[in-house]
Design a protein around this motif. Sequence first.
Motif, mmCIF file in Angstrom:
data_model
loop_
_atom_site.group_PDB
_atom_site.id
_atom_site.type_symbol
_atom_site.label_atom_id
_atom_site.label_comp_id
_atom_site.label_asym_id
_atom_site.label_seq_id
_atom_site.Cartn_x
_atom_site.Cartn_y
_atom_site.Cartn_z
ATOM 1 N N ASN A 72 0.746 -1.238 -0.119
ATOM 2 C CA ASN A 72 0.118 -0.043 -0.014
ATOM 3 C C ASN A 72 0.758 1.305 -0.091
ATOM 4 O OD1 ASN A 72 -3.051 -0.925 0.348
ATOM 5 N ND2 ASN A 72 -1.813 -2.050 1.980
ATOM 6 N N GLU A 73 1.929 1.261 0.424
ATOM 7 C CA GLU A 73 2.932 2.421 0.530
ATOM 8 C C GLU A 73 3.659 2.621 -0.751
ATOM 9 O OE1 GLU A 73 1.683 0.419 3.960
ATOM 10 O OE2 GLU A 73 3.308 -0.370 2.475
ATOM 11 N N LEU A 74 3.659 1.758 -1.677
ATOM 12 C CA LEU A 74 4.403 1.827 -2.770
ATOM 13 C C LEU A 74 3.812 1.825 -3.941
ATOM 14 C CD1 LEU A 74 7.217 -0.537 -1.750
ATOM 15 C CD2 LEU A 74 7.202 1.958 -1.484
ATOM 16 N N TYR A 75 2.472 1.296 -4.212
ATOM 17 C CA TYR A 75 1.696 1.266 -5.540
ATOM 18 C C TYR A 75 1.250 2.647 -5.644
ATOM 19 C CZ TYR A 75 -3.112 1.528 -3.877
ATOM 20 O OH TYR A 75 -4.223 2.225 -3.465
ATOM 21 N N THR A 76 1.162 2.798 -7.021
ATOM 22 C CA THR A 76 0.464 4.256 -7.581
ATOM 23 C C THR A 76 -0.411 4.300 -8.492
ATOM 24 O OG1 THR A 76 2.294 4.510 -9.070
ATOM 25 C CG2 THR A 76 2.780 5.495 -7.068
ATOM 26 N N THR A 77 -0.963 3.049 -9.021
ATOM 27 C CA THR A 77 -1.696 2.811 -10.059
ATOM 28 C C THR A 77 -3.295 2.335 -9.371
ATOM 29 O OG1 THR A 77 -1.430 0.905 -10.952
ATOM 30 C CG2 THR A 77 -0.314 2.777 -11.627
ATOM 31 N N LYS A 78 -4.548 2.721 -9.913
ATOM 32 C CA LYS A 78 -5.878 2.015 -9.320
ATOM 33 C C LYS A 78 -5.982 0.807 -9.837
ATOM 34 C CE LYS A 78 -10.641 2.984 -9.195
ATOM 35 N NZ LYS A 78 -11.225 1.598 -9.645
ATOM 36 N N THR A 79 -4.985 0.454 -10.791
ATOM 37 C CA THR A 79 -5.028 -1.051 -11.479
ATOM 38 C C THR A 79 -4.682 -1.827 -10.539
ATOM 39 O OG1 THR A 79 -4.818 -0.235 -13.635
ATOM 40 C CG2 THR A 79 -4.485 -2.309 -13.373
ATOM 41 N N ASP A 80 -3.264 -1.484 -9.878
ATOM 42 C CA ASP A 80 -2.693 -2.374 -8.674
ATOM 43 C C ASP A 80 -3.739 -2.272 -7.624
ATOM 44 O OD1 ASP A 80 -0.682 -2.842 -10.262
ATOM 45 O OD2 ASP A 80 0.736 -1.756 -9.035
ATOM 46 N N PHE A 81 -4.298 -1.142 -7.190
ATOM 47 C CA PHE A 81 -5.212 -1.374 -6.229
ATOM 48 C C PHE A 81 -6.357 -2.376 -6.317
ATOM 49 C CE2 PHE A 81 -9.407 0.046 -4.182
ATOM 50 C CZ PHE A 81 -9.030 -0.021 -2.823
ATOM 51 N N ASP A 82 -6.886 -2.506 -7.600
ATOM 52 C CA ASP A 82 -8.077 -3.314 -7.882
ATOM 53 C C ASP A 82 -7.520 -4.618 -7.890
ATOM 54 O OD1 ASP A 82 -9.666 -1.109 -8.397
ATOM 55 O OD2 ASP A 82 -9.468 -1.030 -10.455
ATOM 56 N N VAL A 83 -6.336 -5.003 -8.428
ATOM 57 C CA VAL A 83 -5.936 -6.380 -8.605
ATOM 58 C C VAL A 83 -5.883 -6.962 -7.035
ATOM 59 C CG1 VAL A 83 -4.007 -7.731 -9.107
ATOM 60 C CG2 VAL A 83 -4.704 -6.214 -10.801
ATOM 61 N N ALA A 84 -5.259 -6.024 -6.165
ATOM 62 C CA ALA A 84 -5.038 -6.517 -4.811
ATOM 63 C C ALA A 84 -6.442 -6.737 -3.999
ATOM 64 C CB ALA A 84 -3.859 -5.502 -4.267
ATOM 65 N N SER A 85 -7.596 -6.098 -4.565
ATOM 66 C CA SER A 85 -8.517 -5.946 -3.445
ATOM 67 C C SER A 85 -9.182 -7.092 -2.812
ATOM 68 C CB SER A 85 -9.740 -5.339 -4.384
ATOM 69 O OG SER A 85 -10.199 -5.846 -5.362
ATOM 70 N N PRO A 86 -9.194 -8.326 -3.446
ATOM 71 C CA PRO A 86 -9.716 -9.465 -2.640
ATOM 72 C C PRO A 86 -9.149 -9.769 -1.452
ATOM 73 C CG PRO A 86 -9.647 -9.815 -5.003
ATOM 74 C CD PRO A 86 -8.804 -8.718 -4.684
ATOM 75 N N GLY A 87 -7.738 -9.390 -1.437
ATOM 76 C CA GLY A 87 -7.033 -9.463 -0.163
ATOM 77 C C GLY A 87 -6.682 -8.413 0.627
ATOM 78 N N ASN A 88 -6.682 -7.231 0.206
ATOM 79 C CA ASN A 88 -5.876 -6.089 0.625
ATOM 80 C C ASN A 88 -6.926 -5.064 1.626
ATOM 81 O OD1 ASN A 88 -4.229 -4.032 1.272
ATOM 82 N ND2 ASN A 88 -4.653 -2.969 -0.771
ATOM 83 N N GLU A 89 -7.273 -5.633 2.801
ATOM 84 C CA GLU A 89 -8.251 -5.256 3.447
ATOM 85 C C GLU A 89 -7.763 -3.848 4.446
ATOM 86 O OE1 GLU A 89 -11.056 -6.885 7.179
ATOM 87 O OE2 GLU A 89 -11.211 -7.631 4.947
ATOM 88 N N ALA A 90 -8.423 -2.961 4.569
ATOM 89 C CA ALA A 90 -7.911 -1.775 5.317
ATOM 90 C C ALA A 90 -8.265 -1.962 6.669
ATOM 91 C CB ALA A 90 -8.486 -0.547 4.888
ATOM 92 N N LEU A 91 -7.556 -1.280 7.761
ATOM 93 C CA LEU A 91 -7.415 -1.369 9.186
ATOM 94 C C LEU A 91 -9.124 -1.033 9.689
ATOM 95 C CD1 LEU A 91 -3.976 0.088 10.118
ATOM 96 C CD2 LEU A 91 -4.888 -2.410 10.310
#
Length: 587
Positions: A72-91
């Motif tokens: 989360n501290e390094l990606y810069t594109t929404k594409t990467d955010f979308d690809v990671a969304s099934p596991g990348n839960e926020a606090l």
Amino acid sequence: MKKVKFLGSLGVVSAAALTLVACGKGSNSANTDDSKKASKFPAEVAKKEAKQGGTVKYAIETDSPFTGIFANELYTTKTDFDVASPGNEALFDVDDDYRINDKGPATMKIDRKNNTVTITVKKGVKWSDGKQVVAKDLEYPYEIMANKATKSQRYTSSIASIKGMKEYHDGKAKTISGLEMPDGENGRTIVIHYDELKPGMYNSGNGYFSETAEPYHYLKKVRFSMLESSDQVRKKPLFFGPYKVDKVVRGQSVTWSPNKYYWRGKPKLDKIVCQVVSNNSTSQAIKSQKFDVAAVINSQWKQVKDAKNTNFVAKIPLAYSYLGFKVGKWDAKKGKNVMDSKAKMNNKALRQAIAYAMNLDDVNKKYNSSLTFRIPTLIPAPFGDYFDKNVKGYPYDLKKANEILDKAGYKKKGKWRVQPNGKPLKIKFLAMQGDATKEPIYQNYIQQWHKIGLNVSLYNGRLTEINSFYDKLQNDAPGIDMYMASWSLSSEPSPADLYTEGAPFNFGRVVTPENTKLLKNIDSQKAFDHKYRVEQFHKWQEYMNEQAFVVPTNNSYEITAVNSKLTGYSVKPSDSNQQWFKVAYVK
């Protein structure tokens, strides 16, 4: 970025998670049948009895391979955010106004008397390798953001307001003094110390603290300079969300299976496959049901609106597209933007004329079924009273554009206007590749600018691939005079992380005393008074509108096509942090 970034936060993306996107933003001016229909779409599919099992295919729409930076501290594109969304839960979970509540993986307590924010992760919140998320995992993101070796774009003036962050960032301290772990690194609590708290801290996306964690036990042996390219980030990332990574085909797909340690319970699906599809192939993929969940490209709406066995959900996102002008450079040594008073585009009249010459409404009607619509200001209407409805922006007016240029001394010499000093005026326009409509849309704008005598041409004579586009913007590639881009915004409306002197995302490099003053007022102690904060937001919008350093252009209805056999899919803010946990096939 949730502030944006080309990305463009950021599910709920934190301000530390800005996101740059190739989309738009806006207020509500669309009035065609299609836009009316879109506004009536529900925000979630019907709730039905769910069954266990099944595979969901999720379309990742891009004409370039995704970069696959799963930190989360390094990606810069929404594409990467979308690809990671099934596991990348926020606090944190949030309500529908993006206000942080205690229902998520962690709780937050704000202490105004002691200027602290305390975050405690719940017992049982575990990484997909079974390890409990601990205090050091909450602290480590700050080291990643602040250590210069990572080259993180998330080190902003907001994060730097934590005590000891600047000393750590400058290499003068080995630890961040303002981050306290009262129960030790293996406890579950972190206390963050500030000189003063900010009014936006109650909302997700505020940018003053991280809303994510990183698995320190898994990453600690990786040098900061190697983190972004490491297998731990690119191939086998750990998350504490409902699904874990099984397989990454670099730039093309990520396959997910249930995280058996997930704290909310057992996810319903057997597998989620995030797969790249080109923008021009998306409509056919939706009609043929190649994917179970796919964002609708608005220019293709007419082709997909009658798709069988498909439900549509929609929202107006916190986002906007904009026209930006390069008026300075980023000073890496000083860590700040520096304006150039002699920059070609550092003339308000020139910028205003360019904005008035854009026939946005005609373009939206022709190419986007009016599902994309012109917006007047840099604070979107979904932000409620922070949005200044009195700001009119730059509606199409060629006569006014010509009058402004004439008055400012941009005289015509033959076909083209020259600068007030008599020198030739050539303007290079950086524009991003996208679906098939992008080329004719940008060529239309160039023709409009030609109509008022401005010699505008595409940077390097062609549209620029998205990764190259943002690389050139971030690094102030020579020869760029103006550009069109988009932000996916944080759910806390402060524009500080995008437009301050110390904001790397301030791509135009705008720095003025008035802008600095107004942005400080928005996040000042006085701004704990809601009425005062609203007034300062309105003053900032009026100032930015008049100066036209950044001209908002569009927002769009964000429509998603969902397989009618699915339940649980929602685009409501309150569902964003557990969206994939709720998705299942109907019995």
